[in-house]
Design a protein around this motif. Structure first.
Motif, PDB file in Angstrom:
ATOM      1  N   THR A   2       0.835  -1.186   0.000  1.00 24.57           N
ATOM      2  CA  THR A   2       0.000   0.000   0.000  1.00 24.57           C
ATOM      3  C   THR A   2       0.878   1.247   0.000  1.00 24.57           C
ATOM      4  N   SER A   3       0.497   2.199  -0.826  1.00 19.83           N
ATOM      5  CA  SER A   3       1.232   3.451  -0.900  1.00 19.83           C
ATOM      6  C   SER A   3       0.364   4.569  -0.344  1.00 19.83           C
ATOM      7  N   LEU A   4       0.930   5.366   0.539  1.00 22.47           N
ATOM      8  CA  LEU A   4       0.204   6.472   1.147  1.00 22.47           C
ATOM      9  C   LEU A   4       0.892   7.768   0.748  1.00 22.47           C
ATOM     10  N   LEU A   5       0.165   8.595   0.027  1.00 27.41           N
ATOM     11  CA  LEU A   5       0.703   9.871  -0.406  1.00 27.41           C
ATOM     12  C   LEU A   5       0.177  10.974   0.506  1.00 27.41           C
ATOM     13  N   THR A   6       1.058  11.831   0.971  1.00 30.06           N
ATOM     14  CA  THR A   6       0.624  12.956   1.790  1.00 30.06           C
ATOM     15  C   THR A   6       1.054  14.250   1.121  1.00 30.06           C
ATOM     16  N   ASN A   7       0.186  15.208   1.195  1.00 35.51           N
ATOM     17  CA  ASN A   7       0.460  16.515   0.628  1.00 35.51           C
ATOM     18  C   ASN A   7       0.827  17.438   1.796  1.00 35.51           C
ATOM     19  N   ASN A   8       2.133  17.595   2.017  1.00 30.89           N
ATOM     20  CA  ASN A   8       2.592  18.384   3.161  1.00 30.89           C
ATOM     21  C   ASN A   8       2.146  19.836   3.070  1.00 30.89           C
ATOM     22  N   GLY A   9       2.155  20.387   1.876  1.00 30.63           N
ATOM     23  CA  GLY A   9       1.710  21.768   1.705  1.00 30.63           C
ATOM     24  C   GLY A   9       0.263  21.939   2.111  1.00 30.63           C
ATOM     25  N   ALA A  10      -0.582  20.985   1.752  1.00 30.76           N
ATOM     26  CA  ALA A  10      -2.001  21.052   2.110  1.00 30.76           C
ATOM     27  C   ALA A  10      -2.190  20.904   3.613  1.00 30.76           C
ATOM     28  N   MET A  11      -1.369  20.068   4.244  1.00 30.14           N
ATOM     29  CA  MET A  11      -1.471  19.884   5.694  1.00 30.14           C
ATOM     30  C   MET A  11      -1.085  21.164   6.435  1.00 30.14           C
ATOM     31  N   VAL A  12      -0.035  21.830   5.983  1.00 26.80           N
ATOM     32  CA  VAL A  12       0.388  23.086   6.599  1.00 26.80           C
ATOM     33  C   VAL A  12      -0.678  24.155   6.385  1.00 26.80           C
ATOM     34  N   ALA A  13      -1.237  24.206   5.182  1.00 26.33           N
ATOM     35  CA  ALA A  13      -2.284  25.185   4.886  1.00 26.33           C
ATOM     36  C   ALA A  13      -3.504  24.946   5.769  1.00 26.33           C
ATOM     37  N   LEU A  14      -3.863  23.698   5.999  1.00 27.33           N
ATOM     38  CA  LEU A  14      -5.013  23.377   6.842  1.00 27.33           C
ATOM     39  C   LEU A  14      -4.760  23.801   8.286  1.00 27.33           C
ATOM     40  N   GLN A  15      -3.572  23.545   8.792  1.00 26.68           N
ATOM     41  CA  GLN A  15      -3.242  23.960  10.155  1.00 26.68           C
ATOM     42  C   GLN A  15      -3.289  25.478  10.286  1.00 26.68           C
ATOM     43  N   THR A  16      -2.778  26.175   9.299  1.00 28.15           N
ATOM     44  CA  THR A  16      -2.807  27.633   9.313  1.00 28.15           C
ATOM     45  C   THR A  16      -4.242  28.139   9.288  1.00 28.15           C
ATOM     46  N   LEU A  17      -5.063  27.547   8.448  1.00 25.61           N
ATOM     47  CA  LEU A  17      -6.469  27.948   8.357  1.00 25.61           C
ATOM     48  C   LEU A  17      -7.189  27.712   9.678  1.00 25.61           C
ATOM     49  N   GLN A  18      -6.911  26.601  10.341  1.00 19.19           N
ATOM     50  CA  GLN A  18      -7.546  26.320  11.622  1.00 19.19           C
ATOM     51  C   GLN A  18      -7.137  27.345  12.679  1.00 19.19           C
ATOM     52  N   THR A  19      -5.866  27.733  12.674  1.00 14.88           N
ATOM     53  CA  THR A  19      -5.388  28.740  13.617  1.00 14.88           C
ATOM     54  C   THR A  19      -6.054  30.082  13.362  1.00 14.88           C
ATOM     55  N   VAL A  20      -6.140  30.462  12.096  1.00 14.95           N
ATOM     56  CA  VAL A  20      -6.778  31.729  11.741  1.00 14.95           C
ATOM     57  C   VAL A  20      -8.253  31.715  12.147  1.00 14.95           C
ATOM     58  N   THR A  21      -8.921  30.609  11.915  1.00 17.38           N
ATOM     59  CA  THR A  21     -10.339  30.482  12.269  1.00 17.38           C
ATOM     60  C   THR A  21     -10.530  30.604  13.776  1.00 17.38           C
ATOM     61  N   ASN A  22      -9.677  29.956  14.559  1.00 19.89           N
ATOM     62  CA  ASN A  22      -9.779  30.043  16.020  1.00 19.89           C
ATOM     63  C   ASN A  22      -9.552  31.471  16.499  1.00 19.89           C
ATOM     64  N   ASN A  23      -8.553  32.135  15.929  1.00 17.30           N
ATOM     65  CA  ASN A  23      -8.282  33.515  16.313  1.00 17.30           C
ATOM     66  C   ASN A  23      -9.430  34.447  15.923  1.00 17.30           C
ATOM     67  N   LEU A  24     -10.013  34.212  14.770  1.00 10.93           N
ATOM     68  CA  LEU A  24     -11.140  35.022  14.315  1.00 10.93           C
ATOM     69  C   LEU A  24     -12.344  34.837  15.235  1.00 10.93           C
TER      70      LEU A  24
END
Length: 58
Positions: A2-24
């Motif tokens: 089984t091959s598992l592909l992860t998109n690190n850029g998307a993961m970082v963007a999601l974490q940033t978005l969650q932080t911004v949402t919490n602060n907002l």
């Protein structure tokens, strides 16, 4: 195999978005209540002092 592909850029963007949402959300609560501490979970000591002062003014 089984091959598992992860998109690190998307993961970082999601974490940033969650932080911004919490602060907002926190900022919107402060604006709507006119207070930095809107509930006991924000800062229990300051909230208790605020409630005491509000009752004294009333």
């Amino acid at each position: 195999m089984t091959s598992l592909l992860t998109n690190n850029g998307a993961m970082v963007a999601l974490q940033t978005l969650q932080t911004v949402t919490n602060n907002l959300t926190e900022t919107q609560t402060q604006i709507s209540t006119g207070k930095r501490v809107g509930s006991a979970s924000d800062n229990a000591a300051v909230w208790a002092i605020s409630k005491t002062m509000e009752s004294d003014i009333s």
